[in-house]
Design a protein around this motif. Structure first.
Motif, short mmCIF file in Angstrom:
data_model
loop_
_atom_site.label_atom_id
_atom_site.label_comp_id
_atom_site.label_asym_id
_atom_site.label_seq_id
_atom_site.Cartn_x
_atom_site.Cartn_y
_atom_site.Cartn_z
N PHE A 115 0.83 -1.20 0.00
CA PHE A 115 0.00 0.00 0.00
C PHE A 115 0.87 1.26 0.00
O PHE A 115 0.53 2.26 -0.66
CB PHE A 115 -0.93 0.00 1.22
N VAL A 116 2.00 1.20 0.72
CA VAL A 116 2.90 2.35 0.78
C VAL A 116 3.46 2.66 -0.61
O VAL A 116 3.51 3.81 -1.04
CB VAL A 116 4.04 2.10 1.78
N VAL A 117 3.88 1.62 -1.33
CA VAL A 117 4.42 1.81 -2.68
C VAL A 117 3.34 2.39 -3.60
O VAL A 117 3.61 3.30 -4.39
CB VAL A 117 4.94 0.46 -3.24
N LEU A 118 2.12 1.88 -3.48
CA LEU A 118 1.01 2.38 -4.30
C LEU A 118 0.75 3.85 -4.02
O LEU A 118 0.59 4.66 -4.95
CB LEU A 118 -0.24 1.55 -4.03
N LEU A 119 0.71 4.21 -2.74
CA LEU A 119 0.44 5.60 -2.36
C LEU A 119 1.55 6.53 -2.85
O LEU A 119 1.28 7.62 -3.37
CB LEU A 119 0.30 5.69 -0.84
N ARG A 120 2.80 6.09 -2.70
CA ARG A 120 3.94 6.91 -3.15
C ARG A 120 3.88 7.11 -4.67
O ARG A 120 4.18 8.19 -5.18
CB ARG A 120 5.25 6.24 -2.75
N THR A 121 3.50 6.06 -5.39
CA THR A 121 3.40 6.14 -6.84
C THR A 121 2.33 7.14 -7.27
O THR A 121 2.55 7.96 -8.17
CB THR A 121 3.09 4.76 -7.44
N VAL A 122 1.16 7.08 -6.62
CA VAL A 122 0.08 8.00 -6.95
C VAL A 122 0.47 9.45 -6.67
O VAL A 122 0.21 10.35 -7.47
CB VAL A 122 -1.20 7.62 -6.16
N ILE A 123 1.11 9.67 -5.53
CA ILE A 123 1.53 11.03 -5.16
C ILE A 123 2.51 11.59 -6.19
O ILE A 123 2.36 12.71 -6.68
CB ILE A 123 2.17 11.04 -3.76
N LEU A 124 3.51 10.81 -6.57
CA LEU A 124 4.51 11.27 -7.54
C LEU A 124 3.89 11.44 -8.93
O LEU A 124 4.27 12.34 -9.68
CB LEU A 124 5.68 10.29 -7.60
N TYR A 125 2.92 10.58 -9.25
CA TYR A 125 2.22 10.71 -10.53
C TYR A 125 1.51 12.06 -10.61
O TYR A 125 1.60 12.77 -11.61
CB TYR A 125 1.22 9.57 -10.69
N VAL A 126 0.80 12.41 -9.54
CA VAL A 126 0.09 13.70 -9.51
C VAL A 126 1.07 14.86 -9.60
O VAL A 126 0.84 15.83 -10.34
CB VAL A 126 -0.76 13.80 -8.22
N VAL A 127 2.20 14.76 -8.88
CA VAL A 127 3.20 15.83 -8.91
C VAL A 127 3.76 16.01 -10.32
O VAL A 127 3.91 17.13 -10.82
CB VAL A 127 4.33 15.53 -7.91
N ILE A 128 4.06 14.90 -11.02
CA ILE A 128 4.63 14.99 -12.37
C ILE A 128 3.62 15.57 -13.34
O ILE A 128 3.97 16.42 -14.18
CB ILE A 128 5.10 13.60 -12.84
N VAL A 129 2.35 15.13 -13.26
CA VAL A 129 1.32 15.67 -14.15
C VAL A 129 1.16 17.17 -13.96
O VAL A 129 1.11 17.94 -14.93
CB VAL A 129 -0.02 14.95 -13.91
N LEU A 130 1.11 17.61 -12.71
CA LEU A 130 0.98 19.04 -12.43
C LEU A 130 2.23 19.80 -12.91
O LEU A 130 2.12 20.92 -13.44
CB LEU A 130 0.78 19.27 -10.93
N SER A 131 3.40 19.18 -12.77
CA SER A 131 4.64 19.83 -13.20
C SER A 131 4.65 20.02 -14.71
O SER A 131 5.01 21.09 -15.22
CB SER A 131 5.85 19.00 -12.78
#
Length: 225
Positions: free
Chosen positions: A2-18
């Motif tokens: 779950f931790v890996v999944l959550l970290r992936t989603v967070i970084l995905y959102v950050v990259i899309v916004l960037s």
């Protein structure tokens, strides 16, 4: 897990916004600084995902820093032509007045095969049809054809402008859903739409695709089955 999944989603959102902040250029249209930032961002984002010992902020902070640097450099380039030319270079003319500039091609390390490949992508199979060809800073070739090789236009044969002919058709119904903004764009209302449905003997949910222009000329594709 779950931790890996959550970290992936967070970084995905950050990259899309960037990337949204950087703009909507396609990969082949990126300036050198934008291309470098895109590569670095993708590499940095994989580190916190693969190694859970690295904090998520350890990936977010470098990504945000790179994007901020790119934004500042882009703003500086807008105000300073020298800086813009230093970072992005300048367009170079490879065909001038119908003649190949071999010196420029050599400086760009741009081969005949490269030139012919990009001309074919523009539906030009004979370089002698080209009056000017400019290599843009993105690596894209821009071409201005000779007069005798240009396509026939309405102005050449004296045809009158039909008025709304310059407005392209838009999608009015997509997969059974009416797009009201498109209806407004066409200067039409729902009464016209309902009358058209009655004329075609169908319902909006029966339509897979419907396009229309400002002259109320429409085309309908019904759902299969």
């Amino acid at each position: 897990m779950f931790v890996v999944l959550l970290r992936t989603v967070i970084l995905y959102v950050v990259i899309v916004l960037s990337l949204r902040v950087m703009g909507k250029r396609q990969l082949g249209e990126l300036q050198p600084t934008e291309f470098v930032v895109t590569i670095l961002v993708s590499n940095i984002a994989t580190l916190p995902i693969e190694n859970t010992d690295i904090p998520v902020l350890g990936g977010i902070i470098p990504i945000v820093t790179l994007v901020c640097c790119e934004v500042f450099v882009s703003m500086g380039g807008l105000k300073n032509g020298w800086l813009r030319q230093l970072i992005s270079g300048r367009p170079r003319v490879v065909i001038r007045d119908g003649k190949l500039d071999q010196k420029v091609m050599e400086e760009l390390r741009y081969s005949i095969d490269d030139l012919m490949e990009q001309l074919r992508a523009l539906d030009i199979f004979d370089w002698q049809e080209v009056a000017f060809a400019i290599m843009e800073t993105t690596g894209k070739l821009t071409v201005y054809k000779k007069y005798g090789s240009r396509g026939l236009t309405p102005d050449m044969v004296g045809l009158k402008d039909p008025g709304d002919g310059n407005a392209p058709p838009v999608v009015l119904v997509s997969d059974g859903h009416l797009i009201r903004q498109a209806l407004s764009y066409c200067n039409l209302d729902e009464d016209w739409f309902q009358a058209t449905l009655q004329k075609e003997n169908c319902q909006v949910q029966d339509i897979f695709l419907m396009t229309c222009d400002r002259r109320a000329k429409y085309a309908i594709v019904l759902r299969e089955g």
